[in-house]
Design an enzyme around this catalytic site. Structure first.
Site, PDB file in Angstrom:
ATOM      1  N   CYS A  21       0.838  -1.200   0.000  1.00 37.18           N
ATOM      2  CA  CYS A  21       0.000   0.000   0.000  1.00 37.18           C
ATOM      3  C   CYS A  21       0.868   1.243   0.000  1.00 37.18           C
ATOM      4  CB  CYS A  21      -0.914  -0.027   1.221  1.00 37.18           C
ATOM      5  SG  CYS A  21      -1.852   1.490   1.457  1.00 37.18           S
ATOM      6  N   CYS A  24       0.286   3.370   3.115  1.00 36.89           N
ATOM      7  CA  CYS A  24       0.926   2.854   4.331  1.00 36.89           C
ATOM      8  C   CYS A  24       2.419   3.167   4.334  1.00 36.89           C
ATOM      9  CB  CYS A  24       0.704   1.345   4.449  1.00 36.89           C
ATOM     10  SG  CYS A  24      -0.986   0.889   4.873  1.00 36.89           S
ATOM     11  N   ASP A 503      19.057 -15.902 -15.463  1.00 37.66           N
ATOM     12  CA  ASP A 503      20.026 -16.356 -14.481  1.00 37.66           C
ATOM     13  C   ASP A 503      20.483 -17.747 -14.921  1.00 37.66           C
ATOM     14  OD1 ASP A 503      21.413 -16.516 -11.914  1.00 37.66           O
ATOM     15  OD2 ASP A 503      19.892 -18.009 -11.410  1.00 37.66           O
TER      16      ASP A 503
END
Length: 814
Positions: A21, A24, A503
């Site tokens: 969020c 937040c 990778d």
């Protein structure tokens, strides 16, 4: 004194969904910044994921530990205050309905974010001190929808979607098909009215047209009234105004045709989007509702929501598995296609020992690990439950797919911006055309009719549904094939990339290396070298460490292994610890280039020879004394070369490999597989730098890794793709695209599907915008309302049908 800096991983200080969020994170940053002794706090590495919180502080006022406690306390308070819900709504099948519900939720005090996707997936973030779940659900019901499933709480499983909960919001005696039946009834009444004109007694035709008006406008009128109550003026209202205008002018047949085709398009749109939605909802139904557990020597049946970590469940032949766990008894083959997309059942056998609490399921070997929702074969299995029902891989996938649906893509944001400008311009044009009779020698009726025709032609119905339908269908098809694509943005981005970086270990290679060479030096015995290496590497979870521990212990047989202490990794270079007070270091040759005891020439020659033969080399030193060299080799995946060829056929122009291994080994693997370039001996920050360079390629770059060790490179790529994500919570949460199976063959499928989705989105935009561009001038110069509505609704059905083709995508399908 200058300020010190501390970086803290946001996922560690913001528990649960709060880390995703933005509000937040912003509040957390302000809370830390306002503390005495803190000079600055800001977020870094925010390109993808939650990133890190960088705190600049005065070390004379605050210690490192106090900063950590402060940030953790603020994070816990925020996670407690702000709630994050992922709901599946019934009654949001249309783009307009979804938009209306989202607007209503955003208008509520305390709601920080509310996104609702066509199809019903909703993400809501809110302040618990200002509003609660019940008030949110009441707002959803006031908007004409309802909460069918709550996918947000990990402590509770996502309940299987019941059919009656997902009926169309306009359900009635015909269930979810009521609107379609009403629409077809309007069409039948319209047809009878046409036939009756001039053939039946006066008033019969008008009565039939009146029935068509009533049936065709019923659900549209309900939505229009709801919009007007909320002071919204949307397409539903415009269509009613146009139909009323046609009736006012005596054009009852054209008005009835308008309402019939609009309601038919509305109903078919809901039916088609429901098909895509049900393809996703089918995931939630995979797990059984009941499980058979063994307790006190007997068996009993319980609900899956009652299962606890450590319970043992009995899975009979041909049953679906009720939980993620570890096989502790029995052998069978398990069909994992519902989760991973693997077409061939996977053999399962018991683990050597019973698991313990706190087990990391990702570290359990695939032949012992099972997932909820998969299908058992012919043998009975006893499975040790490793996760509760709401935390299984299946539950996480269902939750993440719902979040992906509700997250708007760049193309969706474009259409939203376009509509915000376009609709007011159309209304202004319609208003001007209604006044045309004042400056043009024609009756008011002609000006009014032309204005109504333009309003019908310019209504952006097809545009509103063109992108959401394609994104929803693409995500649904990917999920069915064992690929989790977390939103329209990565779906579109993967469809445009022209460069891919892999990778090496565990991606292009099997990730199951084996110890090939043990080279002790300076009088050290092979047993002494291996005993020290195994003692240190037992504390590492790196695949190379696992090979040394497994194969080294087998060679040692009865030789005792000493106890290692204070073991810690040396990022990107190796590992070190203490044995009997002496520091032991094991790592790449580069780790020993500097310092008081550089590698002697004899040891350097051994290293060079092993590297030339394709070995990954690790040097072992105890104190200032070198003990020897270990050579490890990994094997290429059988599918690696074929995958690279398929990617080239899909239009990927540059394929490179990024590896922490030495350049000689990297070059050998790249040449064998057919890559364009191999970059070896890379530290994690150098992988990030290489990704940033590749991002300059047209279309950006996709990074393929395991989602854990490659997290920084995945985060900086245009699209991060994690492979083998079914067993890894970290990979599921951090990657943009997660290949659930540990199989490279799923990558061309994901890229091909994304390419096809990108093409369909462009086609839909061209169709929807093109039809509007043609119809507006056509209606201004005389095209009738009837013809305009046929083309208008026809374009809506075309873009939805075009999007649904993605559900049948088969090219390179797993």
């Amino acid at each position: 004194m200058s300020a010190s800096k501390l970086r803290l991983d946001i996922p560690l200080i913001l528990p649960g969904d709060a880390q995703a969020c933005d509000r937040c994170i912003a509040v957390l940053t302000d809370a830390v910044k306002n503390q005495d002794g803190v000079e600055e706090a800001h977020v870094v590495k925010r390109e993808k994921g939650a990133g890190e919180l960088c705190v600049h502080y005065d070390p004379e006022q605050l210690t490192l530990e106090e900063i950590r406690i402060l940030a953790a306390s603020a994070g816990a308070e925020l996670a407690e205050r702000y709630a994050h819900r992922v709901w599946r709504l019934s009654g949001a099948e249309h783009a307009r309905a979804a938009s209306r519900i989202a607007e209503d939720l955003r208008a509520l005090p305390g709601v920080v974010r509310a996104d609702v996707a066509t199809g019903g997936a909703a993400i809501i973030e809110y302040d618990r001190t200002k509003i609660d779940d019940e008030r949110l659900k009441q707002a959803v019901r006031r908007a004409g929808a309802d909460v069918a499933d709550d996918l947000s709480a990990p402590e509770a499983p996502a309940p299987p979607a019941r059919e009656e909960e997902h009926e169309h919001r306009h359900g009635g005696v015909f269930g979810e098909h009521t609107e379609l039946v009403f629409s077809l009834g309007a069409g039948a009444a319209l047809l009878v009215g046409w036939i009756a004109e001039g053939r039946a007694p006066a008033g019969w035709a008008l009565a039939c047209f009146g029935v068509a008006y009533a049936l065709g406008s019923w659900f549209t009128l309900l939505e229009a009234l709801d919009n007007l109550r909320h002071r919204r003026f949307q397409i539903d209202t415009l269509m009613l105004v146009a139909a009323a205008g046609a009736a006012f002018l005596g054009q009852w047949a054209e008005g009835a045709l308008l309402l019939f085709l609009f309601s038919l398009g509305h109903a078919l749109e809901a039916f088609a989007m429901g098909r895509a939605r049900r393809a996703i909802e089918a995931l939630a139904k995979l797990a059984p509702e009941r499980a058979t557990i063994r307790r006190n020597g007997a068996t009993e049946e319980v609900g899956v929501e009652e299962l606890q970590v450590g319970d043992v469940v009995l899975v009979r032949p041909n049953e679906r598995l009720p939980a993620d766990g570890v096989v502790i008894s029995g052998e069978s083959s398990v069909n994992q296609a519902p989760i991973t997309g693997e077409s061939i059942p996977v053999d399962k056998r018991p683990a050597a020992s019973r698991p313990a609490a706190g087990l990391d399921l990702a570290k359990v070997a695939p032949e012992h690990r099972v997932y909820a929702g998969t299908i058992n074969g012919a043998g009975a299995l006893d499975v040790w439950v490793a996760r509760q029902a709401g935390e299984t891989t299946l539950a996480r996938v269902v939750r993440l797919v719902a979040e992906a649906e509700a997250t708007r893509s760049p193309a969706q944001k474009f259409t939203d911006r376009f509509e915000r400008v376009f609709v007011p311009c159309v209304l202004a044009l319609v208003g001007a055309l209604m006044l045309a009779w004042l400056v043009v020698d024609e009756p008011f009726a002609a000006s009014f009719y032309r204005a109504m025709a333009v309003m019908v032609a310019a209504s952006p119905c097809a545009l509103a549904i063109s992108v959401p339908s394609a994104v929803l269908s693409g995500i649904a098809r990917a999920a069915r094939g064992g690929v989790l694509i977390k939103g329209g943005a990565p779906l579109e981005a993967l469809g445009t990339v022209r460069a891919i970086a892999f990778d090496k270990t565990g991606t292009l290679t099997e990730g199951k290396p084996y110890l090939t060479d043990v080279k002790p030096v300076f009088g050290v015995t092979e047993a002494d070298l291996l005993a020290v290496a195994v003692a240190i590497e037992r504390s590492s979870d790196h695949p190379l460490a696992g090979a040394i521990v497994r194969d080294g212990a087998e060679r040692l047989e009865e030789t005792p292994i000493p106890r290692a202490e204070a073991v810690e990794s040396i990022t990107g270079k190796g590992i070190q610890g203490r044995i009997d007070g002496a520091v032991v270091q094991i790592g790449k040759p580069g780790l020993f280039e500097a310092g008081p005891a550089p590698m002697p020439d004899e040891l350097r020659l051994i290293v060079t020879n092993l590297e030339s033969s394709g070995r990954t080399v690790m040097v072992v030193r105890r104190g200032a004394r070198y003990l020897g060299v270990l050579g490890v080799m990994d094997t290429e995946r059988e599918s690696a070369k074929e995958t690279v060829q398929q990617l080239r056929r899909l239009g990927v122009r540059r394929i490179v490999m990024l590896s922490g291994d030495n350049q000689r080994v990297a070059d050998a693997v790249a040449a064998s597989i057919g890559l364009d370039q191999a970059l070896g001996a890379l530290m994690p920050d150098e992988k990030v730098a290489a990704i940033n360079t590749l991002k300059a390629e047209p279309g950006g770059v996709a990074m393929i890794g395991d989602g854990v060790n490659d997290a920084p490179a995945l985060a900086h790529s245009s699209v991060g793709v994690a492979m083998g994500a079914a067993g890894s919570d970290v990979a599921l949460e951090t990657a943009d695209v997660a290949l659930m199976a540990d199989d490279l063959k799923h990558l061309p499928f994901a890229v091909g599907l994304s390419r096809q989705t990108a093409r369909i989105i462009k086609q839909n935009l061209w169709v929807s915008l093109g039809v509007v561009a043609v119809l507006i001038p056509s209606t201004m110069f005389g095209l009738q309302i009837g013809a305009a509505i046929i083309f208008h609704e026809g374009s809506t059905l075309i873009v939805v049908a075009n999007a649904l083709r993605l559900l049948a995508y088969r090219d390179s399908a797993p």
